[in-house]
Design an enzyme around this catalytic site. Structure first.
Site: not given
Ligand code: ARG
Length: 564
Positions: A126, A129, A132
């Site tokens: 993905k 964005h 992030h």
């Molecule tokens: N990959 C997740 C997202 O894009 C964020 C992860 C954040 N870290 C965690 N340990 N949950 O929403």
């Protein structure tokens, strides 16, 4: 020399009912320098002493012995106001900055303590964005702030590299994708077929079933499925790394969600043993008192985002023995973190209180919200490239003969985007507007960088070594200089506040204030003058400001070019 501390000691010797910490927290910095440099309100003391605040202030002022750095102590309507001797003040503050240089504001409070910072964490296949981006720059700055305070930081990129979406992607790839197209267009192509999957699956639900099967294959270690998944991951990381390179971000660990695949069984077993797991329609859950239950496995046995987070936290505690483990994500994930933090608590781990969720608000482009499902996404790399391009145009207009234009355009363009994300309290929503981001006169990254470059330019022109012994600090007692020095003195404290509140915006706000104060000083006080004494004193101040702006920008992850 910590003036606040010294004054707190002084007051503490008179008001023994309060701890020194309480007194420190009560000391204020008056908004107007005419009311002194520090003020102590006596209102809370009235009850204890059975006297009016004004009376307490008056009595206290009479008995306090004035230390040499204080010029005057006055009582004004219930406050004790302290006026620092401005020459001594300039000496104490500025000579410390000159001594410590880039280490000014550093401390060793964190020595021997480990802090895990989980940030960025984009999802494979993905796009990276703007949400992030926020996590990346906020997390990156928190990392630098704690490091400055002596903590050992471990930056973890908890990549979203596992989950049912990969089953969908495999189906989509097999039906509508091609190796060439993915190799050529990277994430954009993966996105295209992923979106296509959702469109087609609306009419043909059997696709969902097929996707589930592929994901099960992945979980069972099927080679074809895992090879494809690995390849999608490589393609994605190429793209993510371009963004990290532009932003100057590095991680100590890339252990993403898939890293915990072989570690979850043990945790699920532990949950079972501790009597925390309940069956609910085939799924396994942990019931929570004032929240919806935390889902641990689905009825087909597959694990979830929360299962991986619980496992990761236990792994990190065992591996890094953290004092704090910080998670930087969008506010929308509040419930998720609250739920699984609670599960850790129920498991009997007292370190649940060291798990900290650091949420932030939404980012939207002026043109409207961004969404991955529909595919109208702006890739972050494109935003960053555009920032660089636009900066280059501005440089070409304003300073066409600048050396190393490309490097500086990159430092300023990227700095502008980072600063825009960090300049407000993180919980606030951010609207991304090019005019605002790149405004060299507004409260922006380029404005601070420009101020830093201006200070560098003055020092270059003067071309002398600032001999500390030759500085006559009494020259730095005009209001504009005093204001700059007042701010300088606050910097170490600001860094600590930013760490305590996990708010890089405190630093961003601070360097704006310092830049504005410096530009006023620069406007009011000619620097490169005949009078050698005046020149050296003012240059010392310029050097101090330059140094602190450099440190401040660095704490935000922004470069400080010496010419602009
Ligand atoms: N990959 C997740 C997202 O894009 C964020 C992860 C954040 N870290 C965690 N340990 N949950 O929403």
């Amino acid at each position: 020399m910590d003036f606040k501390l010294q004054i707190a000691d002084l007051l503490n010797s008179k008001f023994k009912d309060f701890s020194k910490e309480e007194i420190i927290s009560m000391i204020e910095i008056p908004p107007n320098p005419e009311m002194g440099d520090y003020a102590f309100p006596c209102f809370r003391l009235a009850k204890i002493f059975r006297k009016s605040p004004a009376q307490i202030a008056e009595d206290t002022v009479k008995v306090i012995e004035k230390p040499d750095f204080i010029k005057e102590i006055k009582n004004v309507s219930g406050y004790i106001n302290f006026y620092i001797d401005k020459t001594k003040f300039a000496f104490y503050v500025l000579s410390e900055v000159l001594d410590k240089k880039e280490t000014y504001g550093s401390s060793n409070e964190g020595n021997g303590k480990n802090i895990v910072i989980d940030y960025s964490a984009p999802n494979i296949a993905k796009p990276f964005h703007v949400g992030h981006l926020r996590s990346t720059v906020i997390g990156g700055s928190i990392y630098r702030i704690f490091k400055k305070l002596g903590y050992n930081c471990i930056g973890v990129n908890h990549l979203g590299d596992w989950g049912t979406q990969f089953g969908k992607l495999i189906v989509a790839y097999k039906k509508w994708g091609s190796k060439e197209a993915v190799e050529k267009d990277g994430i954009k192509e993966l996105m295209r077929i992923y979106v296509l999957f959702h469109e087609k699956a609306e009419k043909d639900p059997s696709l969902e079933e097929e996707a589930r099967k592929w994901f099960t294959k992945m979980e069972n270690g099927d080679k074809e499925a895992l090879d494809l998944w690995n390849w999608f991951k490589d393609i994605s990381l190429i793209e993510f790394n371009k963004v990290y390179d532009l932003l100057g971000i590095k991680f100590d660990s890339y252990a993403g969600e898939s890293f915990y695949n072989d570690k979850m069984d043990k945790v699920i077993e532990e949950l079972e043993q501790k009597g925390l797991l309940k069956e609910s329609e085939g799924a396994k859950i942990v019931e929570l008192e004032d929240m919806p239950p935390c889902l641990i496995t689905k009825k087909d046995g597959s694990t979830l985002y929360a299962t991986r987070d619980i496992t990761a936290a236990i792994y990190r505690k065992n591996t890094y023995d953290f004092n704090k483990c910080i998670y930087v994500t969008a506010l929308a994930q509040n419930l998720h973190f609250a739920q699984w933090f609670k599960v850790i608590e129920k498991m009997g781990y007292d370190w649940y209180k060291d798990l900290i969720h650091v949420p932030f608000g939404l980012v939207s482009m002026e043109t409207g919200k961004l969404s991955t499902r529909k595919g109208n996404v702006v890739l972050l790399e494109e935003i960053l490239k555009e920032a660089i391009e636009k900066t280059k145009q501005i440089i070409n207009d304003k300073n066409p003969n600048l050396e190393n234009k490309d490097i500086i355009a990159e430092q300023v363009g990227i700095g502008a985007v980072i600063f825009n994300d960090l300049s407000n309290n993180r919980i606030k929503d951010v609207v991304f507007s090019w005019d605002k981001v790149l405004n060299f006169d507004g409260e922006t990254g380029p404005y601070v960088q420009y101020t830093h470059a201006r200070a560098c330019s003055v020092l270059r022109k003067a071309n002398i070594n600032i001999d500390k012994e030759k500085i006559d600090y009494s020259i730095l007692t005009d209001p504009a200089s005093v204001e700059v020095i007042r701010l300088m003195e606050q910097f170490p404290e600001k860094i600590k506040e930013a760490a305590n509140k996990l708010e890089p915006s405190f630093i961003a706000r601070y360097i704006i204030d310092l830049s504005q104060a410096f530009n006023k000083f620069y406007h009011d006080n000619p620097i490169l003058v005949e009078d050698e004494k005046v020149k050296i004193a003012r240059l010392a101040l310029v050097y101090g400001v330059k140094t602190i702006l450099y440190i401040g920008l660095d704490l935000l992850g922004i470069k400080a070019p010496e010419k602009m």
